[in-house]
Design a protein around this motif. Structure first.
Motif, PDB file in Angstrom:
ATOM      1  N   GLY A  16       0.894  -1.323  -0.025  1.00  0.00           N
ATOM      2  CA  GLY A  16      -0.161  -0.103  -0.024  1.00  0.00           C
ATOM      3  C   GLY A  16       0.913   1.286  -0.015  1.00  0.00           C
ATOM      4  N   GLY A  17       1.904   1.248   1.007  1.00  0.00           N
ATOM      5  CA  GLY A  17       2.728   2.358   0.857  1.00  0.00           C
ATOM      6  C   GLY A  17       3.579   2.536  -0.713  1.00  0.00           C
ATOM      7  N   ALA A  18       3.891   1.582  -1.066  1.00  0.00           N
ATOM      8  CA  ALA A  18       4.442   1.861  -2.525  1.00  0.00           C
ATOM      9  C   ALA A  18       3.527   2.242  -3.544  1.00  0.00           C
ATOM     10  CB  ALA A  18       5.167   0.296  -2.806  1.00  0.00           C
ATOM     11  N   ILE A  19       2.301   1.808  -3.459  1.00  0.00           N
ATOM     12  CA  ILE A  19       1.239   2.302  -4.354  1.00  0.00           C
ATOM     13  C   ILE A  19       1.080   3.661  -4.345  1.00  0.00           C
ATOM     14  CG2 ILE A  19      -1.003   2.048  -5.025  1.00  0.00           C
ATOM     15  CD1 ILE A  19      -0.818  -0.884  -4.611  1.00  0.00           C
ATOM     16  N   ILE A  20       1.056   4.123  -2.875  1.00  0.00           N
ATOM     17  CA  ILE A  20       0.950   5.591  -2.757  1.00  0.00           C
ATOM     18  C   ILE A  20       2.008   6.345  -3.181  1.00  0.00           C
ATOM     19  CG2 ILE A  20       0.633   7.148  -0.554  1.00  0.00           C
ATOM     20  CD1 ILE A  20      -0.640   5.172   0.901  1.00  0.00           C
ATOM     21  N   LEU A  21       3.192   5.989  -2.841  1.00  0.00           N
ATOM     22  CA  LEU A  21       4.537   6.654  -3.349  1.00  0.00           C
ATOM     23  C   LEU A  21       4.521   6.736  -5.049  1.00  0.00           C
ATOM     24  CD1 LEU A  21       7.598   5.132  -1.328  1.00  0.00           C
ATOM     25  CD2 LEU A  21       6.306   7.486  -1.231  1.00  0.00           C
ATOM     26  N   LEU A  22       3.985   5.689  -5.691  1.00  0.00           N
ATOM     27  CA  LEU A  22       3.889   5.611  -7.082  1.00  0.00           C
ATOM     28  C   LEU A  22       2.779   6.832  -7.489  1.00  0.00           C
ATOM     29  CD1 LEU A  22       4.560   4.563  -9.773  1.00  0.00           C
ATOM     30  CD2 LEU A  22       2.831   2.751  -9.263  1.00  0.00           C
ATOM     31  N   LEU A  23       1.630   6.873  -6.784  1.00  0.00           N
ATOM     32  CA  LEU A  23       0.702   7.750  -7.456  1.00  0.00           C
ATOM     33  C   LEU A  23       1.323   9.193  -7.078  1.00  0.00           C
ATOM     34  CD1 LEU A  23      -2.342   6.218  -5.603  1.00  0.00           C
ATOM     35  CD2 LEU A  23      -2.028   6.502  -7.966  1.00  0.00           C
ATOM     36  N   LEU A  24       1.904   9.553  -6.046  1.00  0.00           N
ATOM     37  CA  LEU A  24       2.547  10.764  -5.735  1.00  0.00           C
ATOM     38  C   LEU A  24       3.544  11.254  -7.000  1.00  0.00           C
ATOM     39  CD1 LEU A  24       3.374  10.728  -2.090  1.00  0.00           C
ATOM     40  CD2 LEU A  24       1.738  12.414  -3.023  1.00  0.00           C
ATOM     41  N   CYS A  25       4.211  10.013  -7.218  1.00  0.00           N
ATOM     42  CA  CYS A  25       5.138  10.466  -8.481  1.00  0.00           C
ATOM     43  C   CYS A  25       4.398  10.686  -9.772  1.00  0.00           C
ATOM     44  CB  CYS A  25       6.176   9.125  -8.620  1.00  0.00           C
ATOM     45  SG  CYS A  25       7.295   9.030  -7.166  1.00  0.00           S
ATOM     46  N   VAL A  26       3.376   9.938  -9.834  1.00  0.00           N
ATOM     47  CA  VAL A  26       2.524  10.031 -11.087  1.00  0.00           C
ATOM     48  C   VAL A  26       1.971  11.687 -10.989  1.00  0.00           C
ATOM     49  CG1 VAL A  26       0.588   9.341 -12.368  1.00  0.00           C
ATOM     50  CG2 VAL A  26       2.123   7.761 -11.538  1.00  0.00           C
ATOM     51  N   SER A  27       1.555  11.933  -9.718  1.00  0.00           N
ATOM     52  CA  SER A  27       0.674  13.267  -9.871  1.00  0.00           C
ATOM     53  C   SER A  27       1.879  14.403 -10.190  1.00  0.00           C
ATOM     54  CB  SER A  27       0.025  13.381  -8.328  1.00  0.00           C
ATOM     55  OG  SER A  27       1.048  13.676  -7.407  1.00  0.00           O
ATOM     56  N   ILE A  28       3.087  14.168  -9.505  1.00  0.00           N
ATOM     57  CA  ILE A  28       4.029  15.176  -9.998  1.00  0.00           C
ATOM     58  C   ILE A  28       4.443  15.324 -11.220  1.00  0.00           C
ATOM     59  CG2 ILE A  28       6.363  15.975  -9.069  1.00  0.00           C
ATOM     60  CD1 ILE A  28       5.807  14.729  -6.474  1.00  0.00           C
ATOM     61  N   LEU A  29       4.835  14.036 -11.763  1.00  0.00           N
ATOM     62  CA  LEU A  29       5.295  13.947 -13.180  1.00  0.00           C
ATOM     63  C   LEU A  29       4.244  13.813 -14.256  1.00  0.00           C
ATOM     64  CD1 LEU A  29       8.284  11.463 -12.031  1.00  0.00           C
ATOM     65  CD2 LEU A  29       8.473  13.955 -12.419  1.00  0.00           C
ATOM     66  N   ALA A  30       3.008  14.051 -14.107  1.00  0.00           N
ATOM     67  CA  ALA A  30       1.950  13.772 -15.021  1.00  0.00           C
ATOM     68  C   ALA A  30       2.444  14.654 -16.290  1.00  0.00           C
ATOM     69  CB  ALA A  30       0.645  14.094 -14.498  1.00  0.00           C
ATOM     70  N   PRO A  31       2.714  15.783 -16.274  1.00  0.00           N
ATOM     71  CA  PRO A  31       3.090  16.583 -17.646  1.00  0.00           C
ATOM     72  C   PRO A  31       4.157  15.694 -18.366  1.00  0.00           C
ATOM     73  CG  PRO A  31       2.921  18.219 -15.685  1.00  0.00           C
ATOM     74  CD  PRO A  31       3.060  16.739 -15.278  1.00  0.00           C
ATOM     75  N   TYR A  32       5.076  15.205 -17.603  1.00  0.00           N
ATOM     76  CA  TYR A  32       6.180  14.494 -18.495  1.00  0.00           C
ATOM     77  C   TYR A  32       5.882  13.249 -18.815  1.00  0.00           C
ATOM     78  CZ  TYR A  32       8.261  18.451 -16.277  1.00  0.00           C
ATOM     79  OH  TYR A  32       8.461  19.764 -15.535  1.00  0.00           O
ATOM     80  N   LEU A  33       5.031  12.213 -18.129  1.00  0.00           N
ATOM     81  CA  LEU A  33       4.511  11.054 -18.655  1.00  0.00           C
ATOM     82  C   LEU A  33       3.602  10.933 -19.710  1.00  0.00           C
ATOM     83  CD1 LEU A  33       4.467   9.818 -14.994  1.00  0.00           C
ATOM     84  CD2 LEU A  33       6.507   9.416 -16.404  1.00  0.00           C
ATOM     85  N   SER A  34       2.946  11.736 -20.042  1.00  0.00           N
ATOM     86  CA  SER A  34       2.182  11.580 -21.222  1.00  0.00           C
ATOM     87  C   SER A  34       2.392  12.547 -22.270  1.00  0.00           C
ATOM     88  CB  SER A  34       0.596  11.770 -20.818  1.00  0.00           C
ATOM     89  OG  SER A  34      -0.385  11.635 -21.721  1.00  0.00           O
ATOM     90  N   PRO A  35       2.265  11.962 -23.505  1.00  0.00           N
ATOM     91  CA  PRO A  35       2.382  13.014 -24.507  1.00  0.00           C
ATOM     92  C   PRO A  35       1.118  13.680 -25.088  1.00  0.00           C
ATOM     93  CG  PRO A  35       2.015  10.717 -25.448  1.00  0.00           C
ATOM     94  CD  PRO A  35       2.146  10.588 -24.042  1.00  0.00           C
ATOM     95  N   TYR A  36       0.056  13.525 -24.206  1.00  0.00           N
ATOM     96  CA  TYR A  36      -1.235  14.074 -24.647  1.00  0.00           C
ATOM     97  C   TYR A  36      -1.597  15.055 -23.746  1.00  0.00           C
ATOM     98  CZ  TYR A  36      -1.840   9.857 -27.403  1.00  0.00           C
ATOM     99  OH  TYR A  36      -1.384   8.826 -28.349  1.00  0.00           O
ATOM    100  N   ASP A  37      -2.373  16.393 -24.215  1.00  0.00           N
ATOM    101  CA  ASP A  37      -2.947  17.174 -23.261  1.00  0.00           C
ATOM    102  C   ASP A  37      -4.049  16.607 -22.830  1.00  0.00           C
ATOM    103  OD1 ASP A  37      -4.223  19.545 -22.281  1.00  0.00           O
ATOM    104  OD2 ASP A  37      -3.353  20.840 -23.562  1.00  0.00           O
ATOM    105  N   PRO A  38      -4.599  16.867 -21.355  1.00  0.00           N
ATOM    106  CA  PRO A  38      -5.536  16.016 -20.949  1.00  0.00           C
ATOM    107  C   PRO A  38      -6.886  16.980 -21.616  1.00  0.00           C
ATOM    108  CG  PRO A  38      -4.730  17.838 -19.217  1.00  0.00           C
ATOM    109  CD  PRO A  38      -3.452  17.455 -20.740  1.00  0.00           C
TER     110      PRO A  38
END
Length: 284
Positions: A24-46
């Motif tokens: 659970g803690g690992a998934i939460i850390l992953l979600l935190l990283c996704v939320s911070i790096l979202a503009p760099y992880l996807s080539p699309y504009d939301p």
């Protein structure tokens, strides 16, 4: 330093024996990283529309398909992670702050102040929290994410107040508190230096579980159309759009539903693990 040493020597050895809590803690850390790096992880504009690729099922190009306006669902889910985690952390922070303040005052000073504050807590607990949130939001001209976080926080502090009050009532009769008082320590110093650090463990567990509850509340409000307003992506309003296309656009409901499920489950697993790790009966 003392708190970090306590975590390293007491909490971590207990916590690492619980694989579900660690997951659970690992998934939460992953979600935190996704939320911070979202503009760099996807080539699309939301918010970018693509009317030539409306309601496309999941493909290698669009992992979670596209919505009714051709927007990439996976990208919107990643940006929605920001909203959900922000709501969880801020609203729980408000609840912990208010609840701790009221709980400390009620437990430490007792007598008439304790009676008044606890009756106020009882009155607040009589109101169904979700309907109270709906009533308050209905009075607002234009609900924003900040209003939602504030309202969730101000309607979920009662459990923290009761926890902190119980801990303070127990701690203030301990020998080290009596010794500090006999040495002339002020009430402020006793509360902030001696009582609160020793009463923080159950609050930490409550906060971890409370984040999951706040995320569910925000998702429910967005699903009802009174939470985060489009085009800002949130898991709740993606679900709202998906219910109109459930027969042939199943991915619009499946993926945000899974995101909510996994996130809430992760916080609950971590909270349960922390509760067991901080329980003196299990510490060896």
């Amino acid at each position: 330093m003392a708190s970090s040493s306590f975590f390293a020597t007491v909490v971590w050895p207990q916590l690492r024996r619980k694989p579900f809590a660690l997951a659970g803690g690992a998934i939460i850390l992953l979600l935190l990283c996704v939320s911070i790096l979202a503009p760099y992880l996807s080539p699309y504009d939301p918010d970018a529309l693509d009317l030539y690729h409306v309601l496309m099922p999941p493909t290698l190009e669009h992992w979670c398909g596209t919505d009714e306006l051709g927007r990439d669902v996976f990208t919107r889910l990643m940006y929605g992670t920001r909203i959900s985690l922000k709501v969880g952390f801020v609203s729980v922070g408000i609840a912990v702050l208010v609840g701790t303040l009221i709980g400390v005052c009620a437990g430490y000073y007792s007598r008439w102040l304790d009676a008044i504050l606890m009756r106020f807590v009882d009155i607040m607990l009589c109101f169904p929290t979700f309907f109270l949130i709906l009533a308050v939001i209905a009075l607002l001209d234009k609900p924003s994410i900040w209003y939602i976080m504030l309202i969730i926080g101000l309607t979920s502090w009662m459990g923290v107040a009761r926890l902190v009050r119980a801990e303070v009532l127990s701690l203030k009769e301990r020998d080290f508190i009596l010794a500090a008082r006999s040495l002339g320590a002020s009430d402020t110093r006793i509360i902030f230096v001696h009582i609160l650090p020793n009463a923080i463990s159950p609050v930490l567990v409550y906060a971890t579980l409370g984040v999951a509850g706040a995320i569910l509340t925000e998702s429910a409000l967005s699903f009802l159309g009174i939470g985060v307003q489009p085009p800002t992506p949130s898991w709740g309003n993606i679900l709202t759009a998906g219910k109109d296309y459930i027969e042939f656009g199943w991915w619009l409901s499946l993926f945000p539903g899974l995101a909510i499920l996994i996130t809430v489950l992760s916080y609950n697993l971590l909270g349960e693990g922390l509760r067991d790790a901080l329980d003196p009966r299990t510490i060896r």
